[in-house]
Design an enzyme around this catalytic site. Structure first.
Site, mmCIF file in Angstrom:
data_model
loop_
_atom_site.group_PDB
_atom_site.id
_atom_site.type_symbol
_atom_site.label_atom_id
_atom_site.label_comp_id
_atom_site.label_asym_id
_atom_site.label_seq_id
_atom_site.Cartn_x
_atom_site.Cartn_y
_atom_site.Cartn_z
ATOM 1 N N CYS A 43 15.049 -30.943 -15.327
ATOM 2 C CA CYS A 43 16.106 -30.889 -14.317
ATOM 3 C C CYS A 43 16.183 -32.175 -13.515
ATOM 4 O O CYS A 43 17.257 -32.767 -13.367
ATOM 5 C CB CYS A 43 15.864 -29.702 -13.391
ATOM 6 S SG CYS A 43 17.091 -29.543 -12.080
ATOM 7 N N LYS A 52 24.319 -35.056 -12.111
ATOM 8 C CA LYS A 52 25.154 -34.847 -10.927
ATOM 9 C C LYS A 52 25.367 -36.155 -10.175
ATOM 10 O O LYS A 52 26.418 -36.364 -9.547
ATOM 11 C CB LYS A 52 24.532 -33.798 -10.008
ATOM 12 C CG LYS A 52 24.324 -32.444 -10.674
ATOM 13 C CD LYS A 52 25.542 -31.989 -11.451
ATOM 14 C CE LYS A 52 25.242 -30.811 -12.355
ATOM 15 N NZ LYS A 52 24.621 -31.160 -13.643
ATOM 16 N N ILE A 185 27.286 -29.173 -21.112
ATOM 17 C CA ILE A 185 26.647 -30.484 -21.175
ATOM 18 C C ILE A 185 27.612 -31.521 -21.738
ATOM 19 O O ILE A 185 27.780 -32.614 -21.192
ATOM 20 C CB ILE A 185 25.362 -30.426 -22.020
ATOM 21 C CG1 ILE A 185 24.334 -29.501 -21.367
ATOM 22 C CG2 ILE A 185 24.764 -31.825 -22.191
ATOM 23 C CD1 ILE A 185 23.086 -29.279 -22.200
ATOM 24 N N VAL A 238 31.791 -31.336 -37.309
ATOM 25 C CA VAL A 238 31.424 -32.641 -37.854
ATOM 26 C C VAL A 238 30.704 -32.395 -39.170
ATOM 27 O O VAL A 238 29.619 -31.811 -39.199
ATOM 28 C CB VAL A 238 30.525 -33.413 -36.875
ATOM 29 C CG1 VAL A 238 30.076 -34.730 -37.501
ATOM 30 C CG2 VAL A 238 31.273 -33.669 -35.577
ATOM 31 N N ALA A 270 25.867 -32.739 -28.231
ATOM 32 C CA ALA A 270 25.551 -31.857 -27.104
ATOM 33 C C ALA A 270 25.917 -30.426 -27.486
ATOM 34 O O ALA A 270 26.896 -29.867 -26.989
ATOM 35 C CB ALA A 270 26.317 -32.303 -25.852
ATOM 36 N N ARG A 273 20.652 -26.287 -26.202
ATOM 37 C CA ARG A 273 19.252 -26.617 -25.976
ATOM 38 C C ARG A 273 18.370 -25.596 -26.684
ATOM 39 O O ARG A 273 18.780 -24.457 -26.929
ATOM 40 C CB ARG A 273 18.932 -26.653 -24.478
ATOM 41 C CG ARG A 273 19.748 -27.702 -23.726
ATOM 42 C CD ARG A 273 19.286 -27.857 -22.294
ATOM 43 N NE ARG A 273 17.933 -28.387 -22.199
ATOM 44 C CZ ARG A 273 17.621 -29.672 -22.264
ATOM 45 N NH1 ARG A 273 18.571 -30.586 -22.443
ATOM 46 N NH2 ARG A 273 16.367 -30.070 -22.160
ATOM 47 N N ALA A 321 18.322 -23.824 -13.982
ATOM 48 C CA ALA A 321 17.193 -24.146 -13.120
ATOM 49 C C ALA A 321 16.964 -23.077 -12.056
ATOM 50 O O ALA A 321 15.817 -22.692 -11.781
ATOM 51 C CB ALA A 321 17.418 -25.510 -12.462
ATOM 52 N N HIS A 445 40.044 -21.499 8.633
ATOM 53 C CA HIS A 445 41.289 -22.061 8.091
ATOM 54 C C HIS A 445 41.469 -23.496 8.610
ATOM 55 O O HIS A 445 41.200 -23.775 9.778
ATOM 56 C CB HIS A 445 42.478 -21.206 8.546
ATOM 57 C CG HIS A 445 43.811 -21.728 8.110
ATOM 58 N ND1 HIS A 445 44.282 -21.571 6.821
ATOM 59 C CD2 HIS A 445 44.768 -22.428 8.787
ATOM 60 C CE1 HIS A 445 45.475 -22.134 6.730
ATOM 61 N NE2 HIS A 445 45.792 -22.671 7.912
#
Length: 473
Positions: A43, A52, A185, A238, A270, A273, A321, A445
Site C-alpha cells: 500500500c 494517489k 488499477i 491481447v 493490470a 492481483r 487496505a 449547503h
C-alpha cells in the site's frame, strides 16, 4: 539466536502493522517482520500512496487545462519527471518513516527479512545479509499481501512491458501506452499517464469497464475516459506481445479489431492481483489454501492451524487496505480473548479515477441476482449547485433501499470526491439507518454531501432540486 515473543506478525502492510500496533497497545510482546526498511507494505511502497500522489498530479494538470474555460489561463503545464518522481517518493518516505517511528514508540520489535514458518509456533527470519533469527511464538498473524497478477501469454520479458509497480516508478512518459485491463488499477494508472501526455488505449475483455461495479456509476466514468483516452476497446483481448523496434507489437482480438496488429511504446499489464500465499514452511502447518491460492480462514480470521491467523489480500476479496486493517483488529482482539468476529455490514470500495467511483453495501445488480425487491433512488449531480460551481456536474448519488422497512442497503456515488463522501453511506448502513434518518439529517449547503440527503428525499418524491413522482405507498 532464538527469541521468544507472544505474537509474530509476518508482513508489514496495512494489515500487518495495524495488527502489530494494536497488539502492542493491548500489552502484548510483538515482533513484526517484513523485507522493507520500514513498515508500509504494498500500500505505501507500491500501491495506494504513490498512486494517489500521482493521481493528485493528474488532477492538477487536468484542472490547469480546464481553467481556460473559466477565464484563467496558466499556459500549458511543464512536467519535470525527475522532480515529480522525487516528490512522490518523498511522500512515501515520510509515511513509511512515520510508521517506523510509531513501531519504535510502541515497543514493537521490527525485524527486516524474509520469514519462514518452522512449525505452528516457530519461525525463522533471514535478514538481507543472510543472518538468521529463530523465533518462538504463542500466536502468529500472516499478512503477506498480494502482487500483480501475470497472466499466461502476457509475460514478455521487456522493460517496455510494465506491471503496476513499474508504472508507479514513472520511468518516463511514453508517447503511446496500452493498458491491459479495465479494472481500477488499469484505469487509475491510465488516467495518470493520459494527464501526463501519453496517448492511452485501454483494452478490457468484458463488456464494460470496472467489472462488478454499478453500471449507473461506471457509465459516467466511461464517458469521461472516452474523452481523454485514445481508445477504449471492450470485449477485446491481447493475443500476443513481441518486441518490435523501439516499441511493443501487440496483437488485439475483439469486435472491430479482428486480430489487429498495433505497436505501442509501452504496455501496462493490470489484470488484477494474486495473493502472496507461497509462504515458506506453510506445509509444516495445518493451514489450507483454496483454488485461487487464498488462505482459508474463519470469521475470526483463524486459519486451519489454531495458533495462526491470516488477514488482508492473503485471505480473499475484496483486496483493500482498509479491509485488511479491520481484519487485523479482529484477529488481535480474538487473540486477546475478546468475543469478536469480522462481520462488516458494508466494506467501501473506491476507484480514484476522474470522476471517482465509490460504493458500499448491496448494489442494484446484486439485488437483482439475489431476486431481492429493492427501491433505487438516484440524484443527478447536474442538479447540485456545488457540483456546478466545481464544473463537475457529471455525477450521480444512488441509494438502494428496502421498500418495506425503508432501510438503506447500499450506496453508490460517482463524482468529484466520491471516495470521501462514501463514508457517510458506510455509517448509514452499519447503523441500520433508514431513508427517513438520512433525509432528516441537515447537510450543509452548498456541498456535495447534500446529494446523499436529496437522494433520500427522492425516495419520498420530495427532493427540492429534482422532480420525481412520489413513490406508491
Amino acid at each position: 539466536m532464538t527469541n521468544s515473543t507472544q505474537l509474530v506478525v509476518i508482513g508489514g502492510g496495512p494489515g500487518g502493522y495495524a495488527a502489530a500496533f494494536l497488539a502492542a497497545d493491548l500489552g502484548m510482546q510483538v515482533t513484526l517482520i517484513d523485507e522493507a526498511p520500514d513498515p508500509g507494505g504494498v500500500c505505501l511502497y507500491r500501491g495506494c500512496m504513490p498512486s494517489k500522489a500521482l493521481l493528485h498530479v493528474a488532477k492538477v494538470l487536468t484542472e490547469a487545462r480546464e481553467a481556460r474555460a473559466w477565464g484563467v489561463d496558466f499556459g500549458e503545464p511543464a512536467i519535470d519527471i525527475d522532480r515529480l518522481r522525487a516528490w512522490k517518493d518523498g511522500v512515501v518516505g515520510k509515511l513509511t518513516g512515520g510508521l517506523g517511528q510509531l513501531s519504535t514508540q510502541r515497543g514493537v520489535t521490527y525485524l527486516r527479512g524474509r520469514a519462514e514458518l518452522v512449525g505452528p509456533t516457530a519461525a525463522r527470519v533471514t535478514a538481507p545479509g543472510g543472518d538468521t533469527t529463530d523465533l518462538q511464538f504463542e500466536h502468529a498473524i500472516l499478512a503477506t499481501g498480494s502482487r500483480p497478477a501475470s497472466p499466461p501469454g502476457l509475460s514478455l520479458e521487456s522493460d517496455r512491458v510494465w506491471d503496476s509497480t513499474r508504472a508507479l516508478e514513472v520511468p518516463g512518459v511514453p508517447r503511446s501506452l496500452l493498458v491491459v485491463g479495465g479494472g481500477y488499477i488499469g484505469l487509475e494508472l491510465g488516467s495518470v499517464y493520459a494527464a501526463l501526455g501519453s496517448a492511452v488505449t485501454v483494452v478490457e475483455m468484458t463488456a464494460g469497464l470496472l467489472p462488478g461495479a454499478d453500471r449507473d456509476l461506471t457509465a459516467v466514468v466511461a464517458r469521461r475516459l472516452g474523452a481523454v483516452c485514445e481508445a477504449i476497446l471492450l470485449e477485446t483481448t491481447v493475443a500476443g506481445l513481441a518486441e518490435e523496434g523501439d516499441g511493443v507489437g501487440v496483437t488485439l482480438q475483439g469486435p472491430g479489431v479482428e486480430r489487429a496488429e498495433r505497436v505501442f511504446d509501452r504496455v501496462l499489464v493490470a489484470v488484477g492481483r494474486a495473493p502472496n500465499s507461497e509462504i515458506p514452511g506453510l506445509e509444516r502447518t495445518g493451514i489450507q489454501r483454496d483454488a485461487q491460492g487464498f488462505v482459508v480462514v474463519d470469521g475470526q480470521r483463524r486459519t486451519g492451524e489454531p495458533t495462526i491467523f491470516a488477514v488482508g489480500d492473503l485471505v480473499g476479496e475484496p483486496m483493500l487496505a482498509h479491509k485488511a486493517s479491520h481484519e487485523a483488529r479482529t484477529a488481535v482482539e480474538v487473540i486477546a480473548g475478546h468475543k469478536t468476529a469480522f462481520e462488516p455490514a458494508a466494506i467501501p470500495a473506491v476507484v480514484f479515477t476522474d470522476p471517482e467511483i465509490a460504493w458500499c453495501g448491496l448494489t442494484e445488480a446484486q439485488a437483482r441476482a439475489e431476486g431481492r425487491t429493492v427501491h433505487v433512488c438516484r440524484f443527478p449531480w447536474a442538479a447540485s449547485g456545488r457540483a456546478m460551481t466545481l464544473d463537475r456536474p457529471a455525477g450521480v448519488t444512488k441509494l438502494v433501499v428496502d421498500p418495506e422497512s425503508e432501510q438503506i442497503l447500499g450506496v453508490g456515488i460517482v463524482g468529484s470526491g466520491a471516495g470521501e463522501l462514501i463514508a457517510e453511506g458506510v455509517v448509514a448502513i452499519e447503523m441500520g439507518a433508514t431513508v427517513s434518518d438520512l433525509r432528516l439529517c441537515i447537510h450543509p449547503h452548498p456541498t456535495l454531501s447534500e446529494t446523499l440527503m436529496e437522494s433520500a428525499e427522492v425516495f419520498f418524491g420530495q427532493s427540492t432540486h429534482v422532480y420525481r413522482t412520489k413513490r406508491g405507498r
